[in-house]
Design an enzyme around this catalytic site. Structure first.
Site: not given
Ligand code: IMP
Ligand code: MG
Length: 180
Positions: A101, A104, A132, A153-154, A160, A166
């Site tokens: 999805d 980040d 992002k 945060f979306v 979710d 979701r």
């Molecule tokens: P990362 O490990 O920081 O890249 O984050 C990845 C996971 O964090 C994603 O697969 C999402 O489950 C969750 N996540 C990160 N940013 C958001 C957001 O803005 N909304 C919802 N879930 C997020």
């Molecule tokens: Mg998630």
């Protein structure tokens, strides 16, 4: 549920149009390599995106599910992600496309890509609906990106907050007072 959304960032119409565009990009890249392609949706966030995306792809594929827990509650940036449900299929020698999805910080997809690369796939690429800007390390590149978004945060379309929202059809920003 809709009353909890402060503003829509990406509408369902914009999502649908971009998903078709992404599928065209993917189909072009895999034109000669589509045989034996394995799609790896990262659950649960990519559930809805991946369901729409693969129905726009014009070739046969297999699906291998992977569930990652990032041990983050709600919107806080969490600790080390972990594989809580691993692939049941062998991907050695296969073309593999990971679908998630959102990219980040890149902790989650960094773990996934390192882990899958060790299993010696023929190729390994990554498709994310959202990215992002400027948060993931430059070494972790998404091959296909739906939308670059600001650092907010979306929720919705699979994303979710505390495992809610979701099923919201648009991608939106929650009302700030709902964050614990
Ligand atoms: P990362 O490990 O920081 O890249 O984050 C990845 C996971 O964090 C994603 O697969 C999402 O489950 C969750 N996540 C990160 N940013 C958001 C957001 O803005 N909304 C919802 N879930 C997020
Ligand atoms: Mg998630």
């Amino acid at each position: 549920m809709q009353g909890d959304i402060d503003r829509v960032l990406i509408s369902r119409e914009q999502i649908a149009q971009r998903v078709r565009g992404l599928a065209d990009e993917i189909a072009a890249v895999y034109a000669d390599d589509a045989a034996g392609l394995v799609i790896v949706p990262i659950l649960a966030g990519s559930l809805i995106f991946c369901a729409d995306l693969i129905r726009c792809l014009p070739f046969k594929m297999r699906i291998a599910l992977m569930t990652i827990s990032s041990y983050r509650d709600k919107t806080t940036v969490g600790a080390t992600p972990q594989v809580v449900h691993d692939l049941t299929a062998d991907i050695r020698g296969r073309h593999v496309l990971v679908v998630d999805d959102i990219l980040d910080t890149g902790n989650t997809l960094g773990l996934v890509m390192r882990d899958l690369a060790r299993r010696q796939p023929a190729s390994l690429r990554m498709c994310v609906l959202l990215r992002k800007k400027g948060k993931a390390p430059p070494s972790l590149k998404a091959d296909f990106v739906g939308f670059d978004i600001e650092d907010v945060f979306v929720v919705g379309y699979g994303l979710d907050y505390d495992n809610h929202y979701r099923n919201a059809p648009d991608i939106g920003v929650l009302r700030p007072e709902l964050y614990a």
